[in-house]
Design an enzyme around this catalytic site. Structure first.
Site, PDB file in Angstrom:
ATOM      1  N   HIS A 196      26.039 -39.840   3.656  1.00  0.00           N
ATOM      2  CA  HIS A 196      25.151 -40.890   3.173  1.00  0.00           C
ATOM      3  C   HIS A 196      25.812 -42.264   3.178  1.00  0.00           C
ATOM      4  O   HIS A 196      25.135 -43.287   3.085  1.00  0.00           O
ATOM      5  CB  HIS A 196      24.603 -40.553   1.772  1.00  0.00           C
ATOM      6  CG  HIS A 196      25.589 -40.693   0.652  1.00  0.00           C
ATOM      7  ND1 HIS A 196      26.234 -39.631   0.074  1.00  0.00           N
ATOM      8  CD2 HIS A 196      26.041 -41.793  -0.008  1.00  0.00           C
ATOM      9  CE1 HIS A 196      27.015 -40.058  -0.901  1.00  0.00           C
ATOM     10  NE2 HIS A 196      26.926 -41.373  -0.971  1.00  0.00           N
ATOM     11  N   ASP A 238      26.497 -33.128   3.361  1.00  0.00           N
ATOM     12  CA  ASP A 238      26.685 -34.575   3.193  1.00  0.00           C
ATOM     13  C   ASP A 238      28.081 -34.997   3.633  1.00  0.00           C
ATOM     14  O   ASP A 238      28.732 -35.819   2.985  1.00  0.00           O
ATOM     15  CB  ASP A 238      26.422 -34.995   1.751  1.00  0.00           C
ATOM     16  CG  ASP A 238      26.261 -36.512   1.615  1.00  0.00           C
ATOM     17  OD1 ASP A 238      25.947 -37.168   2.630  1.00  0.00           O
ATOM     18  OD2 ASP A 238      26.462 -37.044   0.510  1.00  0.00           O
ATOM     19  N   SER A 244      31.914 -42.892  -3.177  1.00  0.00           N
ATOM     20  CA  SER A 244      31.434 -41.868  -2.261  1.00  0.00           C
ATOM     21  C   SER A 244      32.355 -41.730  -1.064  1.00  0.00           C
ATOM     22  O   SER A 244      32.701 -42.718  -0.411  1.00  0.00           O
ATOM     23  CB  SER A 244      30.032 -42.215  -1.760  1.00  0.00           C
ATOM     24  OG  SER A 244      29.047 -41.828  -2.669  1.00  0.00           O
TER      25      SER A 244
END
Length: 499
Positions: free
Chosen positions: A134, A164, A242
């Site tokens: 993402h 992911d 992230s």
């Protein structure tokens, strides 16, 4: 008042929870871990718990000092086209003749640049960088910045929606420090860990320390009902973290920081989640070599068996994975699985719960034959299935070699009965549902919309995302292709021009 929690990606976005069965590929990335010669094959992670490491006053100082150089900042940009707002009153009250230029803009499109930030870490000194999908998904440009301030344009080598995870490649002009990958299976609840990354895009890596709070928390990162058993930690994770590593006291990456759970604000609240590094390790070779991950597919929805459900199903013990739904036309249906069946063993390996079945299937690939021991109405029987290819991988294969959205300029996924029901169309409808339309692409110009279901091209049936590509290849040479599309309660033909 009960507190309302949200699960957010540590950059921006959301993760949901669901159960749908797919299997993961296996293999290892050849890379340079710390202490291993470059190009040497990384040894597979053992299943035994890793030995404990005595903590001292300088343990985390040493980890931060030694591992910081392998953690990178990732910035992305994407050009988007939006309709420019038009002021109807300006033209209405303007003088005669050609309309004057409105200060709001005269309609049409305007070009905007969308930017985002995240983290990542080097897993191979040749320039391979691991991060979250993402962080880089749909980006036009990705830039990796090292701790010494050097910038490199990065190419997305491969990505995987289910986990992911994305693998980037840069072409460094300098030696790179690579972060060693540990064994997340051996990680224990209560074990000390450190998160390194770039929260809120403040610049420069920062570190936070905590423990592994829970192991095996099932979260569905792709909203496809295929949960990943995540590591939960109270090491502070915030937007911008992230893709950064979760590191154990041996200085090894045991996870990829991915999600946070908040009480309403998009900030740290003591509950963060990381994709286990063993999950990444298994799929890295496929990401590197093919750009996507091929998995086996059974085609069932499953759940755990609790005591009440066991009594209702005439099962003596509350163990196994109960089948709550079987996808029409799937390997599970062909094998004879039915809702209410309890899978208690796969190829002779006991199944304790739904997650256990997912893990066992994760070791198999498409076309693999499996034997399932099933309890049905109090009696046991053995069913045999040949795994198919997981729909996510069918879609990735269908787009391979084309533009970001393929030749038509659309992103599609196989229409399943559950998806058909959510779209308000008959559950026996077959086709490829449009989930994204590339602005200015062929499909966009022809009037294709999201939620349209493509059922045929020039009379050739489209039964799933995979058959769409074959139909397109067959029809594109004619210059025009006639798409039959289900839109809501009716059908329509749409003609797509080859140029």
């Amino acid at each position: 008042m009960a507190m309302r929690f949200r699960v957010l990606t540590a950059l921006a976005g959301a993760g949901l929870i669901g159960v749908f069965l797919g299997a993961a590929g296996s293999g290892e990335l050849r890379g340079a871990e710390r202490g291993a010669p470059e190009g040497e094959k990384v040894a597979p992670a053992p299943s035994l718990p890793a030995p404990s490491v005595p903590l001292g006053m300088e343990t985390f100082q040493s980890i931060a000092r030694e591992d910081d150089a392998a953690v990178v900042n990732i910035s992305t940009s994407k050009v988007i086209h939006e309709a420019r707002m038009q002021d109807p009153f300006f033209q209405f009250f303007g003088p005669g003749g050609p309309p004057l230029a409105s200060p709001w803009g005269g309609g049409g499109n305007e070009t905007l640049t969308q930017r985002s930030l995240g983290s990542g870490f080097v897993v191979d000194a040749k320039g391979y960088v691991l991060t979250n999908r993402h962080v880089v998904d749909a980006a036009d440009e990705v830039t990796v910045t090292l701790t010494n301030g050097h910038h490199y344009k990065a190419k997305t080598v491969g990505s995987d929606p289910r986990t992911d995870i994305a693998l980037l490649k840069i072409e460094p002009h300098e030696p790179l420090a690579a972060l060693a990958m540990g064994n997340s299976d051996g990680t224990q609840v209560g074990e000390w860990v450190m998160a390194i990354g770039n929260p809120f895009g403040l610049g420069g890596n920062s570190v936070t320390v905590g423990v592994v709070s829970f192991k095996g928390r099932p979260l569905d990162l792709s909203t496809r009902g295929t949960p990943i058993e995540m590591l939960q930690t109270d090491a502070a994770i915030n937007p911008g973290n992230s893709g950064g590593p979760l590191i154990n006291a041996r200085g090894e990456a045991v996870g990829i920081n991915t999600l946070i759970m908040t009480g309403g604000a998009q900030q740290y609240s003591g509950v963060g989640f990381a994709v286990p590094i063993n999950v990444a390790r298994d799929i890295l070779p496929q990401l590197r070599d093919t750009g996507h991950v091929v998995r086996g597919y059974l085609g069932v929805q499953i759940q755990d068996v609790d005591e009440d459900l066991a009594k209702s199903l005439k099962v003596k013990e509350a163990h196994g994975a109960v089948v709550s739904d079987v996808t029409t036309g799937s390997p599970a249906e062909k094998a004879g699985l039915k809702p209410g069946d309890v899978v208690v063993a796969l190829d002779g390996q006991p199944i304790t719960d739904a997650s256990d079945l997912s893990r066992h299937v994760a070791g198999e690939g498409p076309d693999t034959k499996v034997a399932m021991d099933v309890l049905r109405d109090g009696s046991e029987k053995t069913l045999h299935a040949t795994l198919g290819r997981f729909p996510d991988e069918v879609e990735a294969t269908a787009d391979a070699g084309g533009a970001e959205h393929g030749y038509l300029g659309v992103s599609v996924q196989t229409l399943t009965p559950d998806l058909a029901q959510s779209l308000g169309i008959p559950t026996d409808t077959r086709g490829a549902v449009v989930v994204g339309v590339e602005p200015g692409g062929r499909a966009d110009s022809a009037g294709i919309r999201e939620r349209d279901v493509i059922v045929s091209i020039d009379g050739t049936p489209v039964t799933d995302a995979g058959s769409l590509q074959a139909a397109v290849e067959q029809a594109r040479s004619a210059g025009l292709m006639r798409l039959r599309v289900r839109r809501g309660n009716g059908y329509r033909f749409v003609v797509v021009k080859a140029s």
